[in-house]
Write a protein that holds these residues in place. Structure first.
Motif, PDB file in Angstrom:
ATOM      1  N   SER A   1      43.729 139.935  61.313  1.00 52.07           N
ATOM      2  CA  SER A   1      44.940 139.108  61.358  1.00 52.07           C
ATOM      3  C   SER A   1      45.394 138.845  62.780  1.00 52.07           C
ATOM      4  O   SER A   1      46.160 137.930  63.012  1.00 52.07           O
ATOM      5  CB  SER A   1      46.054 139.747  60.524  1.00 52.07           C
ATOM      6  N   THR A   2      44.910 139.636  63.738  1.00 54.92           N
ATOM      7  CA  THR A   2      45.309 139.366  65.119  1.00 54.92           C
ATOM      8  C   THR A   2      44.242 138.613  65.897  1.00 54.92           C
ATOM      9  O   THR A   2      44.549 137.786  66.736  1.00 54.92           O
ATOM     10  CB  THR A   2      45.631 140.687  65.851  1.00 54.92           C
ATOM     11  N   LYS A   3      42.950 138.868  65.574  1.00 57.20           N
ATOM     12  CA  LYS A   3      41.881 138.182  66.319  1.00 57.20           C
ATOM     13  C   LYS A   3      41.637 136.797  65.755  1.00 57.20           C
ATOM     14  O   LYS A   3      41.856 136.559  64.572  1.00 57.20           O
ATOM     15  CB  LYS A   3      40.575 138.984  66.212  1.00 57.20           C
ATOM     16  N   GLY A   4      41.148 135.910  66.615  1.00 56.30           N
ATOM     17  CA  GLY A   4      40.846 134.556  66.145  1.00 56.30           C
ATOM     18  C   GLY A   4      39.605 134.511  65.278  1.00 56.30           C
ATOM     19  O   GLY A   4      39.530 133.775  64.309  1.00 56.30           O
ATOM     20  N   GLN A   5      38.626 135.323  65.621  1.00 59.89           N
ATOM     21  CA  GLN A   5      37.302 135.205  64.992  1.00 59.89           C
ATOM     22  C   GLN A   5      36.747 136.578  64.645  1.00 59.89           C
ATOM     23  O   GLN A   5      37.015 137.547  65.331  1.00 59.89           O
ATOM     24  CB  GLN A   5      36.326 134.550  65.985  1.00 59.89           C
ATOM     25  N   THR A   6      35.956 136.641  63.600  1.00 59.75           N
ATOM     26  CA  THR A   6      35.194 137.864  63.363  1.00 59.75           C
ATOM     27  C   THR A   6      33.964 137.823  64.269  1.00 59.75           C
ATOM     28  O   THR A   6      33.322 136.795  64.400  1.00 59.75           O
ATOM     29  CB  THR A   6      34.698 137.968  61.913  1.00 59.75           C
ATOM     30  N   ASP A   7      33.653 138.952  64.917  1.00 56.67           N
ATOM     31  CA  ASP A   7      32.456 138.951  65.761  1.00 56.67           C
ATOM     32  C   ASP A   7      31.402 139.902  65.200  1.00 56.67           C
ATOM     33  O   ASP A   7      31.557 140.458  64.108  1.00 56.67           O
ATOM     34  CB  ASP A   7      32.820 139.282  67.210  1.00 56.67           C
TER      35      ASP A   7
END
Lengths: 729, 729
Positions: free
Chosen positions: B165-171
């Motif tokens: 919910s805080t990061k833009g993308q899953t890495d």
């Protein structure tokens, strides 16, 4: 030299019964003007050969060459075989690693002629840093090495030719023998021929039926032919894999031989093996490859102009012109075509070769595939363009052609003396034209081809041989005393000198012929359904004449390995797809040109949407058939792949046994094992005891110690169950 | 229960911080009427679990169940892991064999949560003869076993949700963690979402550009979209392989879990492993599979009739009918659709399930794939049929629809009281209709879907929980004294009871949603270019809501392995191909309906050949693009495949070293070796000496003894060369 007569006579012909253990012969040319350099280079040659473990003998060749005979020492052969097999395994081309014991490994899997010859050849041509002698015939330092060739095994050849000429069909054993003598590369060609020949029976029967009952341009025949070509293609793809597994060569196409001419820009580490590899920028190569587009365009323009000109001239002469010499003039376009096509083709092939060289491929296979691709474009144009012109220009837009035919009329009038009576007749489209052309390509051209491929070289060779014999008799008078063969070797040496004169056999040419033939069948046979029948007859002869060509008219080929028919597979797939489009077009165009509401031959009756719909339906029929056939083929599971899987599995199991012992391997191989329950219970109780004695009193340990062992869990569970059900009540 | 609030609060919530080392929980139902059998079966359950090495504890469940807690003994886990890894290697799903030393093997490659949970689950459900406990929830002997589920790792879940919910993308790291906790099957879904999301940026930008500058029905946008879908599909295929190699699961789809319900006809030997396998006649199965054709036909008829009826009614009400209540009546078709579609779908899905069961597949994967395929047909029809109706019926043949609309007019007049004023207006085709529909499917439907998928279940669960708590408070008064949790376990047990109530998470539903979404984009987005923008927003939310769904609204899934997205890959390929056809049709039909020479909306201007040509060109553009993209992808060599090849090569080299020693292995690994020349020469001379002493005087030996050793060959060769050149002179 082995002649047909030799092969058919049972008495052993002098010099043919033994090869004196010779593996290879090098034909070393001594140019008059450059004798000193030739001599120096000869010394280097012998040294290089000896240094890699080859025994050499030298004898007189023809009047300007010497012959170097080469044999590998047995001890080195075993070493080479063993190392090559291990390397195959490392590269994934073999499922079994060779036995640890070298002599046991050779006993388990004896060395075939082809394997021996291949390894010896590699030993001679591999670069020095890879353990070879680095000999590159006809180039650089080795420019005097005219050729390196193995000697024919004439007793095998004699049997082989006898067998193919008496038996109806080549079978598996024949293929295996061809493979053992000439390598997988040639064996794959004969396997392909065999499969193709058997499959041809279906379109031949369908075509004959269609010709009898449905006439030309039958959509039913078109569907059958399309379906057939899909099934044949998919079947062959599977058969190829099966054969490769059977011959133990699956994956050898990944073991690539570096191209000596390759120029690299930098070195890098191979991502798999970690060895240094030479790199050429793929971007640069792509730039060169893009030149293929103008090249293809040039081919289309040059050959297209030629073919369209000759065709329209022919149409003019046959169907419009009615003046004097009409019957002689009718041959004019054909003569122009026959003379000009090979001329242009040769020039364009040279361009293609040059372009492929510029593309600078790392490996011989990649270079060969790229060259074959370009040549296929050329062959495609020369073979099919006339028929495409008839199908897509003459038939639908024939009436628009009139103004262009007027060009010929004007030209004809200009060059005709004014007093000659000049007549023309009204032009009308003739849908039979395509059938006539097909007849020409399937019958006349194949007969001519057979003559040029087999009979002409044979006659030429016989004549040259006579000439040479006369010459040598004459020259004997002055120099015979000086260089005389030992009497026991004389016949053998004579035979080797003759073999040195022969052509190199290149299987590519034979593949090309078959693929182009498949193209006629797939693209245009709907215009003349008897096509497959003619090809059936032609190929029966072809299979035999190819065997004769290899055994008699060519030097024995280097027995290369292969795991497929290579770039030709794509060509087959392309032709089979294109066939679905052209067949539908021909059926639609010729049927509507034939009946229609307009007068016969008027394309007014041809509806664009009808043509497009036919193509769309036919092409989707092709894709649908392909999808279904692939699905079925996949379900059937090819025996070859299954065998490979089994071998791999067994090899791994054996490795496990060797490393971990029988028991573990069995346990691992079966999906699970039955345990003795007592042991399990014991262990669980031990675990519980361990926790209870070591217990730190944490919540987790307390959780798992509330019920010790199975009996307690069951007891407490029962209590809970009765309580729970009481709650509900 | 973990609620969103729990996940976001940092303070550790009671019962969430530990799982007490529990691997699995069995929710064992005790039906009132069948207590005795439940009890007997419970005893068997505990015995079966103990016998395969699992520790058990039992606790009270909800009011009609008990919970069995299961843990594997560490010693057995190590054993299971080792055996499973060896088996993977034997089956070709691992490149490296495990170390001989068991504890070393576990140290080299630690056991992840997912691996542990998968093996424990398999231990419980595998048949007895394969070493498992043979527990099949909700069927046969184990009908009281309501569910078997692992417990959520709430501290991981909390971090995970916080991160997404805080990061833009899953890495990559996120994916690896998902894989370690929930298995490759779920991780592949998130990897697919990640790739798809990133790729969506391109059509979103192109679509926005097209919407700004080109308007709807732009052929340029159609081309870009087609090219994009080809590249996306091919890229994903490669990415899938890369991920599978990275996660060490490539080839696990070949290791199939047998389906317990499978009924076999006979036993045969497995062609690869030689073990007995159960066989069901493929012919019989094919016969059952053929029932899919009438099934598909039935689906088309049932759903087709519904959709066509509602659509034509809607057209009538919106575009023809002008009488009273028009604004209310406009909702009628939608209401009918919303009510009837799920009803019919449910019935047809039941049929599909029954049909798949009748097809009697050997393995769970095959069964699942067959079911997914059938459901995809249903989803395809319910999702796209309305749009197909508009594209291929309403737009081109709109004016022919008038008589059918008259049917509605007559019906309307019949049911309207005579005194009501009834008006109709002239019908004309409205090309904007398709865009309106697209807006509905891409915006309205996705919002509704989000609500039903996430918000409704959440609210429902909260309400139910309240109800349950009130109930349990009431029931506590009478039975609380009897069954009381230990205070230190109470919070944990409460949480487990709540988790037992949750839904099972099935990744299939999430895949379906994405694939259907991809379909809208590929098939119809040309009618409303903003489609991809909407999906971009939607998927940003979707990725997060899916994580929340798994972590909060579902029981923790069994961490199955997977090496691809399975049957959905084919569905993607199919939609991408179909898109090339529909896009071309929409562009052609709507553009010509929009301008044309006839009045707006008259399909007289629509030429059949134009439509067919558009389709033909567009489809071939698709195939061409696919060909080029595949060629490029192949050249680029996927890092995953390269890594796999390297691992395989290194493993083999290591084996060689172990078996044959360092030297041989090095020799085999390098393409050749440099020999010491002296040794070679020595050996050759030995050989020559051997022949000369043993010599039988045969012609062959004599031949090779004329020149002994290199020096003599060179000497004689030189003589020959000078003689030869003198001859010439």
């Amino acid at each position: 030299m082995a002649t047909l007569r030799d092969l058919y006579s049972d008495e052993k012909t002098k010099g043919l019964d033994t090869n004196f253990g010779v593996d290879y012969v090098i034909n070393y040319k001594i140019p008059q003007e450059d004798r000193a350099s030739a001599e120096a280079s000869f010394v280097q040659l012998i040294e290089a050969l000896t240094h890699v473990g080859l025994t050499t003998e030298v004898r007189r060749g023809d009047k300007s060459s010497v012959l170097v005979f080469i044999k590998i020492a047995d001890k080195f052969l075993a070493d080479q075989v063993y190392r090559s097999r291990l390397q195959d395994w490392l590269q994934g081309a073999r499922t079994n690693t060779a036995d640890k014991d070298l002599s046991q490994a050779l006993r388990d899997e004896p060395v075939s002629d082809a394997e021996r010859l291949r390894l010896v050849y590699l030993l001679m041509v591999k670069p020095k840093n890879e353990g070879g002698a680095g000999i590159t015939p006809e180039s650089g330092k080795w420019k005097h090495v005219a050729s390196i060739f193995p000697l024919h095994n004439h007793s095998f050849n004699r049997q082989w030719i006898k067998r193919v000429s008496t038996k109806g069909q080549t079978d598996e054993n024949d293929l295996d023998e061809i493979r053992d003598k000439f390598g997988e590369s040639v064996a794959f060609y004969f396997a392909f021929m065999q499969t193709y020949f058997k499959f041809l029976v279906v379109p031949a029967a369908a075509g004959f039926g269609a010709w009898m009952f449905l006439g030309q341009f039958s959509w039913l025949y078109a569907l059958v032919s399309c379906l057939w070509s899909v099934i044949f293609f998919e079947f062959w793809k599977q058969r190829e894999v099966d054969l490769a597994v059977q011959w133990g060569v699956r994956g050898v196409s990944n073991i690539q031989h570096p191209r000596p001419q390759f120029e690299f820009e930098r070195q890098a580490e191979d991502p798999v093996t970690g060895e240094p590899v030479k790199i050429y920028s793929p971007i640069k190569r792509l730039q060169t490859q893009l030149l293929q587009i103008p090249f293809a365009a040039a081919c289309i323009v040059v050959l297209g102009t030629l073919i369209v000109t000759c065709n329209s001239l022919e149409i003019f002469i046959n169907e419009v012109y009615n003046g004097p010499f009409q019957s002689y003039l009718a041959f004019l376009p054909t003569v122009i075509l026959v003379v000009m096509t090979p001329t242009f083709s040769t020039v364009l092939t040279k361009f293609a070769t040059r372009l492929t060289e510029m593309e600078n491929y790392e490996t011989i296979d990649a270079h060969h595939a790229a060259l074959v691709q370009k040549e296929f474009v050329l062959n495609f144009l020369t073979s099919y363009m006339a028929l495409f012109f008839t199908t897509f220009v003459y038939l639908p837009f024939g009436d628009h052609l009139t103004p262009y035919l007027d060009f010929w009329r004007t030209t004809a009038q200009k060059i005709t003396p004014k007093d000659v009576n000049f007549q023309t007749q009204e032009f009308s489209i003739n849908p039979e034209r395509i059938s006539k052309q097909m007849f020409y390509f399937t019958v006349t051209a194949q007969v001519v081809n057979f003559a040029t491929e087999v009979i002409v070289p044979y006659v030429k060779r016989q004549v040259f041989q006579e000439v040479r014999e006369v010459q040598s008799k004459m020259s004997k008078e002055d120099s015979a005393a000086k260089i005389k063969d030992q009497p026991e070797e004389a016949a053998f040496l004579e035979r080797v000198r003759n073999e040195a004169e022969l052509e190199t056999y290149d299987v590519t040419g034979d593949y090309r012929e078959m693929v182009i033939q498949f193209g006629y069948l797939s693209l245009f046979s709907v215009a003349w359904p008897l096509t497959a029948c003619c090809f059936l007859v032609n190929n029966w002869v072809e299979m035999r004449s190819d065997a004769v060509k290899i055994a008699i008219s060519s030097r024995r080929p280097i027995p290369w390995r292969a795991d497929s028919i290579g770039p030709w597979l794509n060509a087959l797939g392309f032709l089979s797809w294109l066939g679905s489009i052209t067949s539908a077009s021909i059926v639609f165009l010729c049927r509507s040109a034939g009946k229609g509401d307009g007068p016969r031959g008027t394309p007014g009756s041809i509806q664009a949407w009808g043509l497009l719909l036919s193509i769309l339906l036919s092409e989707h029929f092709y894709f649908g058939a392909q999808f279904v056939v692939r699905l079925v083929m996949k379900k059937l599971d090819s025996p070859g792949l299954q065998r490979e899987k089994k071998e791999r599995f067994m090899m791994k199991k054996r490795l496990l046994e060797e490393n971990l012992g029988q028991g573990v391997s069995d346990q691992a191989a079966t999906p699970g094992i039955e345990k003795t329950e007592m042991i399990t219970m014991q262990a669980l109780e031990d675990e519980a005891r361990r926790i209870s004695t070591q217990g730190h009193g944490g919540a987790e340990e307390a959780f798992w110690l509330r019920q010790r062992g199975m009996a307690e869990t069951i007891q407490i569970g029962r209590n809970l169950i009765s309580q729970v059900s009481r709650c509900i009540l």
